[in-house]
Design a protein around this motif. Structure first.
Motif, PDB file in Angstrom:
ATOM      1  N   GLY A 100      83.924 -16.307  10.753  1.00 18.73           N
ATOM      2  CA  GLY A 100      83.028 -15.248  11.203  1.00 18.73           C
ATOM      3  C   GLY A 100      82.812 -14.062  10.298  1.00 18.73           C
ATOM      4  N   SER A 101      83.823 -13.230  10.138  1.00 20.18           N
ATOM      5  CA  SER A 101      83.646 -12.001   9.378  1.00 20.18           C
ATOM      6  C   SER A 101      83.407 -12.281   7.901  1.00 20.18           C
ATOM      7  N   SER A 102      84.089 -13.269   7.346  1.00 17.91           N
ATOM      8  CA  SER A 102      83.937 -13.582   5.932  1.00 17.91           C
ATOM      9  C   SER A 102      82.525 -14.065   5.628  1.00 17.91           C
ATOM     10  N   LEU A 103      82.035 -15.003   6.439  1.00 16.58           N
ATOM     11  CA  LEU A 103      80.693 -15.539   6.179  1.00 16.58           C
ATOM     12  C   LEU A 103      79.613 -14.504   6.439  1.00 16.58           C
ATOM     13  N   ALA A 104      79.756 -13.732   7.498  1.00 10.80           N
ATOM     14  CA  ALA A 104      78.750 -12.709   7.778  1.00 10.80           C
ATOM     15  C   ALA A 104      78.689 -11.687   6.648  1.00 10.80           C
ATOM     16  N   GLN A 105      79.854 -11.293   6.155  1.00  4.56           N
ATOM     17  CA  GLN A 105      79.936 -10.358   5.026  1.00  4.56           C
ATOM     18  C   GLN A 105      79.222 -10.919   3.801  1.00  4.56           C
ATOM     19  N   HIS A 106      79.454 -12.213   3.518  1.00  3.56           N
ATOM     20  CA  HIS A 106      78.830 -12.839   2.353  1.00  3.56           C
ATOM     21  C   HIS A 106      77.321 -12.936   2.530  1.00  3.56           C
ATOM     22  N   THR A 107      76.889 -13.266   3.738  1.00  3.42           N
ATOM     23  CA  THR A 107      75.456 -13.361   4.010  1.00  3.42           C
ATOM     24  C   THR A 107      74.762 -12.035   3.736  1.00  3.42           C
ATOM     25  N   ILE A 108      75.351 -10.956   4.212  1.00  3.15           N
ATOM     26  CA  ILE A 108      74.749  -9.643   3.987  1.00  3.15           C
ATOM     27  C   ILE A 108      74.822  -9.251   2.515  1.00  3.15           C
ATOM     28  N   ALA A 109      75.892  -9.658   1.826  1.00  2.00           N
ATOM     29  CA  ALA A 109      75.971  -9.386   0.385  1.00  2.00           C
ATOM     30  C   ALA A 109      74.827 -10.080  -0.359  1.00  2.00           C
ATOM     31  N   LEU A 110      74.525 -11.319   0.032  1.00  3.34           N
ATOM     32  CA  LEU A 110      73.399 -12.026  -0.582  1.00  3.34           C
ATOM     33  C   LEU A 110      72.078 -11.313  -0.271  1.00  3.34           C
ATOM     34  N   LEU A 111      71.929 -10.877   0.975  1.00  4.49           N
ATOM     35  CA  LEU A 111      70.718 -10.162   1.351  1.00  4.49           C
ATOM     36  C   LEU A 111      70.561  -8.876   0.535  1.00  4.49           C
ATOM     37  N   LEU A 112      71.637  -8.137   0.391  1.00  3.64           N
ATOM     38  CA  LEU A 112      71.574  -6.887  -0.369  1.00  3.64           C
ATOM     39  C   LEU A 112      71.268  -7.149  -1.842  1.00  3.64           C
ATOM     40  N   ALA A 113      71.783  -8.243  -2.367  1.00 10.03           N
ATOM     41  CA  ALA A 113      71.473  -8.585  -3.761  1.00 10.03           C
ATOM     42  C   ALA A 113      69.987  -8.891  -3.926  1.00 10.03           C
ATOM     43  N   LEU A 114      69.425  -9.675  -2.998  1.00  9.04           N
ATOM     44  CA  LEU A 114      67.999  -9.974  -3.066  1.00  9.04           C
ATOM     45  C   LEU A 114      67.163  -8.702  -2.938  1.00  9.04           C
ATOM     46  N   ALA A 115      67.593  -7.806  -2.037  1.00  4.59           N
ATOM     47  CA  ALA A 115      66.781  -6.617  -1.747  1.00  4.59           C
ATOM     48  C   ALA A 115      66.875  -5.567  -2.840  1.00  4.59           C
ATOM     49  N   THR A 116      68.079  -5.373  -3.399  1.00  2.00           N
ATOM     50  CA  THR A 116      68.268  -4.282  -4.362  1.00  2.00           C
ATOM     51  C   THR A 116      68.245  -4.733  -5.816  1.00  2.00           C
ATOM     52  N   LEU A 252      57.502 -17.066  -2.121  1.00  2.00           N
ATOM     53  CA  LEU A 252      58.691 -16.403  -1.608  1.00  2.00           C
ATOM     54  C   LEU A 252      59.105 -15.269  -2.528  1.00  2.00           C
ATOM     55  N   GLY A 253      59.660 -14.233  -1.929  1.00  2.00           N
ATOM     56  CA  GLY A 253      60.168 -13.133  -2.734  1.00  2.00           C
ATOM     57  C   GLY A 253      61.522 -13.432  -3.341  1.00  2.00           C
ATOM     58  N   GLY A 254      62.245 -14.383  -2.762  1.00  2.00           N
ATOM     59  CA  GLY A 254      63.553 -14.742  -3.287  1.00  2.00           C
ATOM     60  C   GLY A 254      64.300 -15.608  -2.302  1.00  2.00           C
ATOM     61  N   ALA A 255      65.364 -16.235  -2.780  1.00  2.00           N
ATOM     62  CA  ALA A 255      66.227 -17.044  -1.924  1.00  2.00           C
ATOM     63  C   ALA A 255      67.662 -16.895  -2.396  1.00  2.00           C
ATOM     64  N   ALA A 256      68.590 -16.967  -1.452  1.00  2.00           N
ATOM     65  CA  ALA A 256      70.012 -16.896  -1.768  1.00  2.00           C
ATOM     66  C   ALA A 256      70.723 -17.976  -0.967  1.00  2.00           C
ATOM     67  N   LEU A 257      71.477 -18.817  -1.667  1.00  2.00           N
ATOM     68  CA  LEU A 257      72.115 -19.974  -1.048  1.00  2.00           C
ATOM     69  C   LEU A 257      73.596 -19.979  -1.362  1.00  2.00           C
ATOM     70  N   ASP A 258      74.397 -20.332  -0.372  1.00  2.00           N
ATOM     71  CA  ASP A 258      75.823 -20.564  -0.609  1.00  2.00           C
ATOM     72  C   ASP A 258      76.164 -22.041  -0.459  1.00  2.00           C
TER      73      ASP A 258
END
Length: 311
Positions: A100-116, A252-258
Motif C-alpha cells: 500500500g504505502s510503498s506503491l502509492a508513494q512510488h506512483t505519486i513520485a512518478l506523477l510528480l516527475a512527469l509533471a515537474t 500523450l503528454g507523457g507516461a510512467a511505468l513501473d
C-alpha cells in the motif's frame, strides 16, 4: 515438514526479520533463484512451496507427491495452475495489502516527475547547462501544475484508494472509473468520459481477461490530448507498441511505468527504444521498501501458520 522457497532473491531476506519463516516449519531449503529446469527437482519432496514468480504448472504440481500448500509471495497468482492445485486439494495462499504505502508513494513520485520534469532538469544541471544559462533559471521543459487537474483512477481497491487520497492532497479532482465486474457503484465515471476529461490516468486494476491490453490504441486515442498515463499495476494492462506510438505522435503528454509485459524486458522491447519522448520506466520496484517486504514475508508466515492450525 519440509519447505522450499524458490526465489528468495526477490525479497532480499538478509534485510528482513526472517525468524518467523525459519520457525514455521522443521526444515527450509532456500534458493535465491530457480530456473524452469530446476523446479521439479527442488519441489519433489516439499510439503510447502513458496514462490514469488517461479511458475508452478500442472505437470509440476501433479508430480510433487508431498505437496500440501503453495504460498505465493505476492498478490498475483497467475504463475500457479490453480485448477491443478484445486484438483489435488492443495491450497494456494497469496498475500494482499502489503504494498500500500510503498506503491502509492512510488506512483505519486512518478506523477510528480512527469509533471515537474525534475529528473530532466537535474540531468541538465549535471551536464553544465545551468552554469551556462544567461538567466538565473532554466525553462527548457514544460511543467504542469497538478492542483486543479483531474486524476482518473482505474481500479479502486486498497492501492487505488491510497493514490486517490494522495492526489486529493495535491489539490487534484479524483474521478473513479466504473468497475469491470459489471457491478454499478455510485459516484463512478463511465470509462469514455473518464478518458476524455482526466489529465492523468493511473492504473490499479488486476490483470484479467477483461483488462488484458485494456490500454490499446482506441483507449489512448480517447485520452485527453497531453494527458499522462501511469501504470504501477501489471504490464499486461498496456499494449506497449500502441503506447510507444501515442508518445511518439505527441498525443500523450507523457507516461510512467513501473511494470512491463515481460520482466526483465528483452533489449529490443518496444518501450526501450531511445527515441520515445516523455517516458519514465522504473524496474518493478514500487513495492520494494523494506517495510513492504517485511509485511509480505510476515503475510506468508501467517498463511503457513494458519494452514498448519487448520490441518
Amino acid at each position: 515438514m519440509r519447505g522450499v522457497f524458490l526465489d528468495t532473491l526477490t525479497m532480499k531476506l538478509e534485510e528482513l526479520d526472517a525468524s518467523g519463516l525459519e520457525q514455521s516449519l522443521d526444515q527450509w531449503d532456500l534458493y535465491e533463484t530457480t530456473t524452469p529446469q530446476q523446479t521439479a527437482a527442488r519441489i519433489a519432496d516439499a510439503d510447502v512451496v513458496i514462490t514469488n514468480k517461479v511458475v508452478l504448472d500442472r505437470a509440476l504440481i501433479e508430480n510433487a507427491p508431498n505437496l500440501k500448500l503453495i504460498c505465493v509471495c505476492a498478490t498475483g497468482t497467475n504463475n500457479i495452475d490453480l485448477d491443478a492445485a484445486a484438483e489435488k486439494n492443495i491450497p494456494v495462499k497469496n498475500v494482499t495489502g502489503y504494498t500500500g504505502s510503498s506503491l502509492a508513494q512510488h506512483t505519486i513520485a512518478l506523477l510528480l516527475a512527469l509533471a515537474t520534469r525534475w529528473h530532466l532538469y537535474s540531468e541538465d544541471v549535471r551536464k553544465g547547462e545551468w552554469s551556462q544559462s544567461p538567466i538565473f533559471c532554466r525553462l527548457d521543459h514544460p511543467v504542469m501544475e497538478l492542483a486543479g487537474k483531474k486524476l482518473g483512477i482505474i481500479g479502486y481497491g486498497d492501492l487505488g484508494q491510497k493514490v486517490a487520497g494522495l492526489g486529493e492532497a495535491l489539490g487534484m479532482e479524483v474521478l473513479l472509473a466504473e468497475s469491470f465486474t459489471g457491478e454499478q457503484k455510485a459516484g463512478r465515471t463511465p470509462l469514455p468520459q473518464l478518458l476524455a476529461e482526466t489529465d492523468v490516468i493511473s492504473l490499479h486494476c488486476p490483470l484479467t481477461q477483461e483488462t488484458d491490453k485494456l490500454v490499446d490504441s482506441a483507449f489512448l486515442d480517447a485520452m485527453k490530448p497531453g494527458a499522462f498515463l501511469i501504470n504501477t499495476a501489471r504490464g499486461g494492462l498496456v499494449d506497449e507498441a500502441a503506447l510507444a506510438a501515442a508518445l511518439r505522435s505527441g498525443h500523450l503528454g507523457g507516461a510512467a511505468l513501473d511494470v512491463l509485459s515481460v520482466e526483465p524486458p528483452p533489449a529490443d522491447h518496444p518501450l526501450l527504444a531511445g527515441d520515445i519522448p516523455n517516458l519514465i520506466i522504473t524496474p518493478h520496484n514500487a513495492w520494494i521498501s523494506r517495510e513492504s517486504r517485511q509485511r509480505l514475508l510476515d503475510g506468508v508466515v501467517e498463511n503457513i501458520r494458519s494452514w498448519g492450525k487448520s490441518g
